[in-house]
Structure formats: C-alpha cells, structure tokens
Scaffold this motif. Structure first.
Motif, PDB file in Angstrom:
ATOM      1  N   ASP A  21       2.350  16.592  -8.597  1.00  0.00           N
ATOM      2  CA  ASP A  21       2.722  15.801  -9.765  1.00  0.00           C
ATOM      3  C   ASP A  21       2.135  16.337 -11.059  1.00  0.00           C
ATOM      4  OD1 ASP A  21       0.101  14.786  -8.765  1.00  0.00           O
ATOM      5  OD2 ASP A  21       0.267  13.484 -10.515  1.00  0.00           O
ATOM      6  N   ALA A  22       1.121  17.199 -10.970  1.00  0.00           N
ATOM      7  CA  ALA A  22       0.476  17.736 -12.177  1.00  0.00           C
ATOM      8  C   ALA A  22       0.866  19.173 -12.460  1.00  0.00           C
ATOM      9  CB  ALA A  22      -1.040  17.638 -12.049  1.00  0.00           C
ATOM     10  N   LEU A  25       2.773  19.521 -15.597  1.00  0.00           N
ATOM     11  CA  LEU A  25       1.964  19.141 -16.756  1.00  0.00           C
ATOM     12  C   LEU A  25       1.055  20.275 -17.184  1.00  0.00           C
ATOM     13  CD1 LEU A  25       0.900  15.547 -15.594  1.00  0.00           C
ATOM     14  CD2 LEU A  25       2.872  16.194 -16.998  1.00  0.00           C
ATOM     15  N   GLU A  59      -6.758  15.184 -14.372  1.00  0.00           N
ATOM     16  CA  GLU A  59      -6.610  13.762 -14.686  1.00  0.00           C
ATOM     17  C   GLU A  59      -6.314  13.557 -16.160  1.00  0.00           C
ATOM     18  OE1 GLU A  59      -6.633  10.229 -12.240  1.00  0.00           O
ATOM     19  OE2 GLU A  59      -6.421  12.392 -12.031  1.00  0.00           O
ATOM     20  N   ARG A  62      -2.666  14.123 -16.715  1.00  0.00           N
ATOM     21  CA  ARG A  62      -1.907  12.939 -16.297  1.00  0.00           C
ATOM     22  C   ARG A  62      -1.974  11.838 -17.346  1.00  0.00           C
ATOM     23  NH1 ARG A  62      -4.462  13.321 -10.312  1.00  0.00           N
ATOM     24  NH2 ARG A  62      -2.742  14.376  -9.214  1.00  0.00           N
ATOM     25  N   LEU A  67       0.712   8.860 -17.209  1.00  0.00           N
ATOM     26  CA  LEU A  67       0.687   8.531 -15.792  1.00  0.00           C
ATOM     27  C   LEU A  67      -0.577   7.747 -15.451  1.00  0.00           C
ATOM     28  CD1 LEU A  67       1.861  11.975 -14.332  1.00  0.00           C
ATOM     29  CD2 LEU A  67       3.246   9.929 -14.754  1.00  0.00           C
ATOM     30  N   VAL A  69      -4.104   6.934 -14.022  1.00  0.00           N
ATOM     31  CA  VAL A  69      -5.233   7.843 -13.844  1.00  0.00           C
ATOM     32  C   VAL A  69      -6.449   7.085 -13.330  1.00  0.00           C
ATOM     33  CG1 VAL A  69      -4.472   9.402 -15.671  1.00  0.00           C
ATOM     34  CG2 VAL A  69      -6.046   7.539 -16.227  1.00  0.00           C
TER      35      VAL A  69
END
Length: 242
Positions: A21-22, A25, A59, A62, A67, A69
């Motif tokens: 998911d990161a 990013l 983190e 995110r 998102l 965290v």
C-alpha cells in the motif's frame, strides 16, 4: 547474516521491502540503508534505529496521503522518560572523528549497490562526480555542501568549454570556464549537457540527504541553465563580446 542485512564491498546494508500500500506513495519497492560499517556487531547495534526510521518514513507517507496511520510510529513515545538520565561518554571511532568528504561520499554514491547503473549511465555520473570534486573541492565535508556551492557549480557549467580536459589540460574546470567567458569564441557545452550534469549532481545530493549525510537538499529549485546564456552574457558585458 540476519535477515535484511547484506554486505556489499566493505560495507553492510539493510534492505527492507516496502508494504504494497505504500509502494506507490514512496515510488519504490525496497528501501536500502547503509549501516556505515563493516562490523556485524556494530551493524546489529545500529539496526533498530535504522528500522525505526524506515517505519517512520513509511508511516509519514501514509499520513500525507490521508491513510490511517499508527501515530506512535511517527512521534516517539514519551510516557516513560528517564528522570535522571546519565550521560555516557562514547569514544568516536576513527571514521566518525573525520567528517566524510565530498569525494568519499560521491564515491560511495557511485558504488551504492542499489543503483542499477548501465555503463553509459555510470560514466555520466562519473563525469559529474569529477566535475563536482574539481569545482567544490574533494576535501570539503559533504555535510557542509550548501546552496552557494550548487550555484558555484552552475556558474562553471554555464561557460564550461566542450572537451575542456583535452583543450585546456592545465586548467581547472573553473579556469577553463572563466577563459571561455572572457574569450567569447570558444565552443561551450550545450545547455542540455550542462543541465544533465547538474541533474546528476542533484541526484547525488538527494541520496546524501536520504543517507543522513546532509541536512537538506541545497540544489532544490535552482533554475536550469538557459540555452541563450552566451547571448545574455554578451548583453550584460558588451565590451567582452567584441
């Protein structure tokens, strides 16, 4: 060797896989960090701090994306502070007593195992490295590289003669650029080539920031070199252009 630790040359590195998911990013699949030592015992003591910083980086990405965290991974816990912390003197190692120089850091960048250099790309970055070391100074501590150094580099690139090393073997890049600036009839490198060399330098500085060798990115936002730089100089200094 513990999981995630890898040896490349004489240095130990930690490699961590970025959560799915990161990945978009951070625009990467893996994160590598140098432990700046060839000693496994030293690397193991430094590893928890490296892992914590990577977790905080992920983190934070995110959080910036909105998102959910874990805030404790971004802000350290302080619910159990030491009331009377006892300072422990630590004798610096020989490598820590001497600040890392520009020449040493740039060489580490070129030799970074996470860089999948092609032969042509490596040579391009070697050219940028030699120029930066010649202009800024090989013994300058990398931690002290400033925006002034970057502007100085740009100033040399604006009038650096094409094939300066062959045409003026006894002149430094700065001297060759000054000579071309005064003469006005010496072929200089193209704006595209000059900007490419500066871009390579900027990539090195970004790497130095990621490796915590430099506090901030001193070349960020500097304007590119214009293709009309010769004309601009002649307009400002008409006497020189005659």
């Amino acid at each position: 060797m513990p999981h995630g630790l890898l040896r490349r040359g004489h240095k130990l590195y930690y490699r961590d896989t970025v959560p799915v998911d990161a990945q978009c990013l951070l625009n990467r699949l893996e994160i590598w960090r140098s432990l700046r030592t060839d000693s496994l015992a030293v690397a193991m003591r430094r590893l928890p701090g490296i892992v914590a910083r990577i977790e905080m980086e992920i983190e934070h990405a995110r959080a910036m994306a909105g998102l959910p965290v874990d805030a404790t991974l971004i802000a350290p816990l302080n619910d159990d502070p030491a009331e009377h912390p006892v300072p422990v003197p630590i004798a610096p190692s020989p490598s820590e007593r001497s600040p890392l120089t520009l020449a040493e850091a740039y060489r580490n960048y070129i030799d970074d195992p996470t860089r999948a250099w092609t032969a042509n790309t490596r040579e391009a970055y070697e050219t940028s490295r030699r120029l930066a070391v010649a202009v800024i100074g090989k013994a300058v501590p990398v931690a002290s590289i400033s925006r002034t150094h970057c502007r100085d580099m740009l100033d040399v690139l604006r009038f650096l003669p094409a094939n300066a090393g062959k045409l003026f073997p006894k002149l430094s890049p700065r001297e060759a650029a000054d000579h071309a600036r005064l003469r006005g009839d010496i072929k200089i490198i193209s704006a595209a080539n000059a900007n490419s060399l500066m871009s390579n330098m900027s990539s090195f500085l970004n790497w130095a920031v990621n490796e915590e060798l430099l506090a901030r990115k001193p070349a960020r936002g500097l304007p590119p070199i214009s293709a009309s730089r010769r004309t601009v100089s002649a307009a400002v200094c008409p006497a020189i252009s005659n």
